[in-house]
Motif scaffolding. Sequence first.
Motif, mmCIF file in Angstrom:
data_model
loop_
_atom_site.group_PDB
_atom_site.id
_atom_site.type_symbol
_atom_site.label_atom_id
_atom_site.label_comp_id
_atom_site.label_asym_id
_atom_site.label_seq_id
_atom_site.Cartn_x
_atom_site.Cartn_y
_atom_site.Cartn_z
ATOM 1 N N VAL A 237 0.834 -1.201 0.000
ATOM 2 C CA VAL A 237 0.000 0.000 0.000
ATOM 3 C C VAL A 237 0.868 1.250 0.000
ATOM 4 O O VAL A 237 0.590 2.223 -0.705
ATOM 5 C CB VAL A 237 -0.950 -0.004 1.210
ATOM 6 C CG1 VAL A 237 -1.731 1.299 1.278
ATOM 7 C CG2 VAL A 237 -1.909 -1.187 1.142
ATOM 8 N N ARG A 238 1.931 1.231 0.786
ATOM 9 C CA ARG A 238 2.809 2.399 0.855
ATOM 10 C C ARG A 238 3.373 2.747 -0.518
ATOM 11 O O ARG A 238 3.373 3.912 -0.936
ATOM 12 C CB ARG A 238 3.958 2.146 1.837
ATOM 13 C CG ARG A 238 4.846 3.372 2.075
ATOM 14 C CD ARG A 238 6.138 3.005 2.779
ATOM 15 N NE ARG A 238 7.015 2.200 1.921
ATOM 16 C CZ ARG A 238 7.786 2.719 0.973
ATOM 17 N NH1 ARG A 238 7.776 4.024 0.711
ATOM 18 N NH2 ARG A 238 8.555 1.927 0.239
ATOM 19 N N LYS A 239 3.828 1.732 -1.239
ATOM 20 C CA LYS A 239 4.395 1.982 -2.563
ATOM 21 C C LYS A 239 3.316 2.434 -3.544
ATOM 22 O O LYS A 239 3.554 3.324 -4.365
ATOM 23 C CB LYS A 239 5.089 0.719 -3.066
ATOM 24 C CG LYS A 239 6.332 0.344 -2.255
ATOM 25 C CD LYS A 239 6.961 -0.944 -2.737
ATOM 26 C CE LYS A 239 7.556 -0.801 -4.116
ATOM 27 N NZ LYS A 239 8.263 -2.043 -4.540
ATOM 28 N N ALA A 240 2.138 1.832 -3.461
ATOM 29 C CA ALA A 240 1.060 2.217 -4.367
ATOM 30 C C ALA A 240 0.610 3.653 -4.127
ATOM 31 O O ALA A 240 0.213 4.351 -5.068
ATOM 32 C CB ALA A 240 -0.123 1.263 -4.200
ATOM 33 N N MET A 241 0.698 4.106 -2.866
ATOM 34 C CA MET A 241 0.279 5.457 -2.517
ATOM 35 C C MET A 241 1.420 6.465 -2.618
ATOM 36 O O MET A 241 1.231 7.645 -2.326
ATOM 37 C CB MET A 241 -0.281 5.467 -1.092
ATOM 38 C CG MET A 241 -1.497 4.581 -0.884
ATOM 39 S SD MET A 241 -2.972 5.201 -1.714
ATOM 40 C CE MET A 241 -3.377 6.586 -0.679
ATOM 41 N N HIS A 242 2.608 5.996 -3.018
ATOM 42 C CA HIS A 242 3.789 6.857 -3.158
ATOM 43 C C HIS A 242 4.109 7.567 -1.839
ATOM 44 O O HIS A 242 4.439 8.754 -1.817
ATOM 45 C CB HIS A 242 3.581 7.883 -4.280
ATOM 46 C CG HIS A 242 3.221 7.273 -5.597
ATOM 47 N ND1 HIS A 242 4.132 6.560 -6.367
ATOM 48 C CD2 HIS A 242 2.030 7.251 -6.277
ATOM 49 C CE1 HIS A 242 3.529 6.135 -7.461
ATOM 50 N NE2 HIS A 242 2.257 6.530 -7.424
ATOM 51 N N GLU A 243 4.024 6.825 -0.748
ATOM 52 C CA GLU A 243 4.296 7.388 0.570
ATOM 53 C C GLU A 243 5.716 7.063 1.005
ATOM 54 O O GLU A 243 6.210 5.954 0.763
ATOM 55 C CB GLU A 243 3.311 6.816 1.597
ATOM 56 C CG GLU A 243 1.861 7.153 1.315
ATOM 57 C CD GLU A 243 0.900 6.390 2.211
ATOM 58 O OE1 GLU A 243 -0.295 6.742 2.208
ATOM 59 O OE2 GLU A 243 1.335 5.439 2.893
ATOM 60 N N PRO A 244 6.384 7.983 1.701
ATOM 61 C CA PRO A 244 7.724 7.700 2.195
ATOM 62 C C PRO A 244 7.726 6.907 3.496
ATOM 63 O O PRO A 244 8.756 6.355 3.896
ATOM 64 C CB PRO A 244 8.314 9.091 2.427
ATOM 65 C CG PRO A 244 7.132 9.939 2.765
ATOM 66 C CD PRO A 244 5.988 9.384 1.944
ATOM 67 N N TYR A 245 6.561 6.833 4.165
ATOM 68 C CA TYR A 245 6.520 6.250 5.508
ATOM 69 C C TYR A 245 5.104 5.772 5.786
ATOM 70 O O TYR A 245 4.133 6.483 5.499
ATOM 71 C CB TYR A 245 6.932 7.330 6.517
ATOM 72 C CG TYR A 245 6.773 6.976 7.980
ATOM 73 C CD1 TYR A 245 7.806 6.367 8.674
ATOM 74 C CD2 TYR A 245 5.604 7.288 8.669
ATOM 75 C CE1 TYR A 245 7.675 6.070 10.033
ATOM 76 C CE2 TYR A 245 5.461 6.996 10.012
ATOM 77 C CZ TYR A 245 6.508 6.389 10.697
ATOM 78 O OH TYR A 245 6.382 6.095 12.025
ATOM 79 N N ARG A 246 4.969 4.566 6.320
ATOM 80 C CA ARG A 246 3.646 4.035 6.671
ATOM 81 C C ARG A 246 3.835 2.992 7.758
ATOM 82 O O ARG A 246 4.433 1.937 7.519
ATOM 83 C CB ARG A 246 2.964 3.429 5.446
ATOM 84 C CG ARG A 246 1.482 3.072 5.658
ATOM 85 C CD ARG A 246 0.873 2.485 4.396
ATOM 86 N NE ARG A 246 -0.545 2.221 4.544
ATOM 87 C CZ ARG A 246 -1.521 3.069 4.195
ATOM 88 N NH1 ARG A 246 -1.203 4.242 3.652
ATOM 89 N NH2 ARG A 246 -2.793 2.755 4.368
ATOM 90 N N THR A 247 3.341 3.262 8.959
ATOM 91 C CA THR A 247 3.473 2.340 10.081
ATOM 92 C C THR A 247 2.173 2.314 10.865
ATOM 93 O O THR A 247 1.340 3.223 10.770
ATOM 94 C CB THR A 247 4.617 2.754 11.038
ATOM 95 O OG1 THR A 247 4.247 3.974 11.696
ATOM 96 C CG2 THR A 247 5.932 2.934 10.295
ATOM 97 N N LEU A 248 2.018 1.291 11.704
ATOM 98 C CA LEU A 248 0.859 1.238 12.587
ATOM 99 C C LEU A 248 0.859 2.413 13.555
ATOM 100 O O LEU A 248 -0.171 3.058 13.779
ATOM 101 C CB LEU A 248 0.863 -0.079 13.368
ATOM 102 C CG LEU A 248 0.538 -1.354 12.584
ATOM 103 C CD1 LEU A 248 0.775 -2.578 13.462
ATOM 104 C CD2 LEU A 248 -0.890 -1.339 12.071
ATOM 105 N N LEU A 249 2.009 2.691 14.144
ATOM 106 C CA LEU A 249 2.098 3.788 15.095
ATOM 107 C C LEU A 249 1.802 5.124 14.421
ATOM 108 O O LEU A 249 1.140 5.997 14.994
ATOM 109 C CB LEU A 249 3.481 3.811 15.745
ATOM 110 C CG LEU A 249 3.698 4.813 16.876
ATOM 111 C CD1 LEU A 249 2.647 4.669 17.961
ATOM 112 C CD2 LEU A 249 5.101 4.647 17.462
#
Length: 438
Positions: free
Chosen positions: A210-222
């Motif tokens: 999901v992070r790569k598909a959304m072009h996000e630099p950071y994605r964590t539960l916290l």
Amino acid sequence: MSTTDLPPVPAPTVAASLAGRAYRCQCGRPVFFRNSTCLACGTPLGYDTVQARLLPLMPGQDPDTWVEWQAGGTTGGGSSDAPTAAYLRCANLQTPAACNWLLPVHEGEPQAVLCRACRLNRTIPDLNDPEHPDNGELWGRVELAKRRLVSALLALGLPLSSRVSEDPEGGLMFDFLRSPDFGPHIMTGHDTGLITLNINEADDATRETVRKAMHEPYRTLLGHFRHEVGHYYWDRLIAGTDWLQGFRGLFGDETQNYAASLQTNYSQGPRPDWALHYVSAYASVHPWEDWAECWAHYLHIRDTVDTALSFGLATDTAQLEFTPFTLDTLYQPEHPGAENFLSFLNCWTRLTMLLNEMSRAMGQSDFYPFVLPHEVVPKLHFIHLVVSLVNEPPGDRPLYGQNQDQNQDRSDSPELEEEQAQSQNGQQARQMMGQSNF
């Protein structure tokens, strides 16, 4: 100007309100926030939210109670006449949540002995679902991240109660749901004190996809938790208060159509110059999302700097090319605590530069893959003032949410009534908001 021309950055006293993250067992060995037992000596451990400490434990005088470990194995309070505090262990200790938190004996109920964090749950995953035997493992990861969040909120003195069992009107609660294999996707978001999290986010491979598909630099539960709880605290601390005017001056007018702003972002992408004005691309969607993103980063900064200081990590001697932020970038440079906040923020900048280089040395992505534009700094300072003053009596609280020449009493003004009405209407328009950059 290089770092060799700058004086050392002193330890930021602004971080002192958060407890440290370095703990030791009674045997002297280091133990960590998630531990329920010392791996060196086998001593039981439990986290006390009042002291914000991980305590070594020993059995109390009554069955199933615990007290902080004392030399000699006595429970009478040692040399002090004060009685030893007795605890119960959270009922979720033996579940996949593996909760190591404690609660005072007087808070326990025979039906549900749950700690401050676990009593916030309204819905947990089905642990007996034969088609998803990993529900327990995913839930355990979610709960660990949530406990980290809740421990910081409590240490900051922010209002926090369970919407399920303590405060049906103003409390907070969580639904941890899983998207059906062939059904509608569960959206992570906030809606009037309810934070919903898709537990599929606890699967590393899924979250990275999901992070790569959304072009996000950071994605964590916290990161999800910190962002979504930012929406909750906007409702609690900003809406209908004297802070609203200051919020609008920094973040923008939150009464603009949220759904339309979100649709524009997904159809056209973020504004091209977002990096000059926002902490993330998603922050540019709407003032509410800008607030939630900045709130999440404020919690990132507070907890990480506090952790570094509690372990004795200093950056003032590191040879880093560094241009510090200056007082004029803050929301209120004249505030008595402005110097401390500035020191704290510059300490963070140095720390992230160092940790990013260490991550690169291990072939990993940057520890903190963000750059703080100058326009974000006053927003962080604004959030810091809101958090710092939340526990002050109203009569002693300066109106830091407004410009100093606008501090007249507006409690009965038509303008304030209109702002409150707009905020209430806006809450209805942003259900399940906050598909965050985390």
